[in-house]
Design a protein around this motif. Structure first.
Motif, PDB file in Angstrom:
ATOM      1  N   GLY A  48       3.258  -8.429  -1.444  1.00 53.44           N
ATOM      2  CA  GLY A  48       2.914  -8.187  -2.846  1.00 53.44           C
ATOM      3  C   GLY A  48       3.880  -7.196  -3.471  1.00 53.44           C
ATOM      4  O   GLY A  48       4.842  -6.752  -2.846  1.00 53.44           O
ATOM      5  N   VAL A  49       3.595  -6.838  -4.705  1.00 52.68           N
ATOM      6  CA  VAL A  49       4.462  -5.918  -5.447  1.00 52.68           C
ATOM      7  C   VAL A  49       4.322  -4.512  -4.863  1.00 52.68           C
ATOM      8  O   VAL A  49       3.209  -4.041  -4.648  1.00 52.68           O
ATOM      9  CB  VAL A  49       4.088  -5.927  -6.941  1.00 52.68           C
ATOM     10  CG1 VAL A  49       4.932  -4.933  -7.721  1.00 52.68           C
ATOM     11  CG2 VAL A  49       4.251  -7.324  -7.517  1.00 52.68           C
ATOM     12  N   PRO A  50       5.451  -3.821  -4.599  1.00 51.31           N
ATOM     13  CA  PRO A  50       5.371  -2.477  -4.015  1.00 51.31           C
ATOM     14  C   PRO A  50       4.781  -1.461  -4.991  1.00 51.31           C
ATOM     15  O   PRO A  50       4.854  -1.626  -6.202  1.00 51.31           O
ATOM     16  CB  PRO A  50       6.827  -2.144  -3.679  1.00 51.31           C
ATOM     17  CG  PRO A  50       7.649  -3.022  -4.536  1.00 51.31           C
ATOM     18  CD  PRO A  50       6.834  -4.253  -4.793  1.00 51.31           C
ATOM     19  N   SER A  51       4.211  -0.387  -4.429  1.00 48.04           N
ATOM     20  CA  SER A  51       3.655   0.699  -5.243  1.00 48.04           C
ATOM     21  C   SER A  51       4.771   1.519  -5.879  1.00 48.04           C
ATOM     22  O   SER A  51       4.636   1.988  -7.005  1.00 48.04           O
ATOM     23  CB  SER A  51       2.812   1.628  -4.366  1.00 48.04           C
ATOM     24  OG  SER A  51       1.799   0.912  -3.707  1.00 48.04           O
ATOM     25  N   TRP A 102       4.665   0.649  -0.050  1.00 48.97           N
ATOM     26  CA  TRP A 102       3.344   0.070  -0.313  1.00 48.97           C
ATOM     27  C   TRP A 102       2.286   1.061   0.154  1.00 48.97           C
ATOM     28  O   TRP A 102       2.355   1.579   1.275  1.00 48.97           O
ATOM     29  CB  TRP A 102       3.153  -1.244   0.450  1.00 48.97           C
ATOM     30  CG  TRP A 102       3.789  -2.418  -0.199  1.00 48.97           C
ATOM     31  CD1 TRP A 102       3.179  -3.337  -0.994  1.00 48.97           C
ATOM     32  CD2 TRP A 102       5.154  -2.845  -0.105  1.00 48.97           C
ATOM     33  NE1 TRP A 102       4.078  -4.298  -1.415  1.00 48.97           N
ATOM     34  CE2 TRP A 102       5.305  -4.007  -0.879  1.00 48.97           C
ATOM     35  CE3 TRP A 102       6.283  -2.331   0.538  1.00 48.97           C
ATOM     36  CZ2 TRP A 102       6.497  -4.693  -1.014  1.00 48.97           C
ATOM     37  CZ3 TRP A 102       7.487  -3.000   0.401  1.00 48.97           C
ATOM     38  CH2 TRP A 102       7.593  -4.168  -0.360  1.00 48.97           C
ATOM     39  N   ASP A 103       1.312   1.348  -0.714  1.00 49.26           N
ATOM     40  CA  ASP A 103       0.185   2.206  -0.367  1.00 49.26           C
ATOM     41  C   ASP A 103      -1.058   1.327  -0.287  1.00 49.26           C
ATOM     42  O   ASP A 103      -1.263   0.450  -1.128  1.00 49.26           O
ATOM     43  CB  ASP A 103      -0.046   3.282  -1.444  1.00 49.26           C
ATOM     44  CG  ASP A 103       1.121   4.238  -1.557  1.00 49.26           C
ATOM     45  OD1 ASP A 103       1.600   4.704  -0.510  1.00 49.26           O
ATOM     46  OD2 ASP A 103       1.555   4.521  -2.694  1.00 49.26           O
ATOM     47  N   SER A 104      -1.869   1.569   0.712  1.00 45.96           N
ATOM     48  CA  SER A 104      -3.107   0.795   0.823  1.00 45.96           C
ATOM     49  C   SER A 104      -4.182   1.624   1.494  1.00 45.96           C
ATOM     50  O   SER A 104      -3.906   2.586   2.198  1.00 45.96           O
ATOM     51  CB  SER A 104      -2.869  -0.492   1.623  1.00 45.96           C
ATOM     52  OG  SER A 104      -2.502  -0.173   2.947  1.00 45.96           O
ATOM     53  N   THR A 135       6.848   2.189   4.189  1.00 43.17           N
ATOM     54  CA  THR A 135       8.103   2.244   3.443  1.00 43.17           C
ATOM     55  C   THR A 135       9.156   1.426   4.181  1.00 43.17           C
ATOM     56  O   THR A 135       9.329   1.563   5.393  1.00 43.17           O
ATOM     57  CB  THR A 135       8.586   3.703   3.292  1.00 43.17           C
ATOM     58  OG1 THR A 135       7.564   4.445   2.614  1.00 43.17           O
ATOM     59  CG2 THR A 135       9.877   3.782   2.499  1.00 43.17           C
ATOM     60  N   TYR A 136       9.840   0.571   3.425  1.00 45.10           N
ATOM     61  CA  TYR A 136      10.877  -0.302   3.993  1.00 45.10           C
ATOM     62  C   TYR A 136      12.216   0.066   3.367  1.00 45.10           C
ATOM     63  O   TYR A 136      12.340   0.169   2.156  1.00 45.10           O
ATOM     64  CB  TYR A 136      10.534  -1.776   3.726  1.00 45.10           C
ATOM     65  CG  TYR A 136       9.219  -2.148   4.346  1.00 45.10           C
ATOM     66  CD1 TYR A 136       9.160  -2.565   5.669  1.00 45.10           C
ATOM     67  CD2 TYR A 136       8.038  -2.039   3.638  1.00 45.10           C
ATOM     68  CE1 TYR A 136       7.949  -2.884   6.256  1.00 45.10           C
ATOM     69  CE2 TYR A 136       6.819  -2.354   4.218  1.00 45.10           C
ATOM     70  CZ  TYR A 136       6.788  -2.777   5.528  1.00 45.10           C
ATOM     71  OH  TYR A 136       5.581  -3.078   6.110  1.00 45.10           O
TER      72      TYR A 136
END
Length: 127
Positions: free
Chosen positions: A41-44, A57-59, A108-109
């Motif tokens: 999905g779209v990154p934070s 991405w935060d989840s 984080t990528y």
């Protein structure tokens, strides 16, 4: 014997619903940015420096579905055409529902030339 089988049936049915642990792990190294976004999905957040791009991405993690044993106590009074009485009872049961959040996870990528070259995951919900 028949009573024991009746008591074991719900336990066996619950065991049949259990999911095996995932054997394949997500390895994003070498993926393009488009493939990564398609998968997650779209990154934070996104950040660029020195020719590198970092996508984060935060989840909220979750413990997933849970089956929790419970104990109950009940008291009642009844009356009818033939008499009346008071009863006290106890019981054992299972409650079904979500296990609740187990914490956040930040992934984080690191991208270089449009491909993932590194990844880090932090937080208690990353398990």
């Amino acid at each position: 014997m028949r009573m024991r089988c009746a008591l074991l049936l719900p336990i066996l049915l619950l065991a049949a619903c259990a999911q095996p642990p995932a054997t394949a792990t997500f390895n994003p190294i070498g993926m393009t940015e488009g493939e990564l976004v398609s998968r997650l999905g779209v990154p934070s957040r996104a950040y660029e420096t020195d020719g590198r791009r970092f996508l984060t991405w935060d989840s909220e993690g979750s413990a997933g579905p849970a089956v929790t044993p419970s104990i109950g106590l009940g008291v009642g009074r009844f009356s009818g055409g033939w008499g009346s009485g008071t009863a006290i009872g106890t019981g054992l049961g299972l409650s079904f529902g979500g296990g609740g959040p187990s914490g956040y996870c930040t992934a984080t990528y690191e991208m270089r030339d449009g491909r993932v070259i590194g990844a880090t995951r932090q937080g208690p919900g990353c398990g």
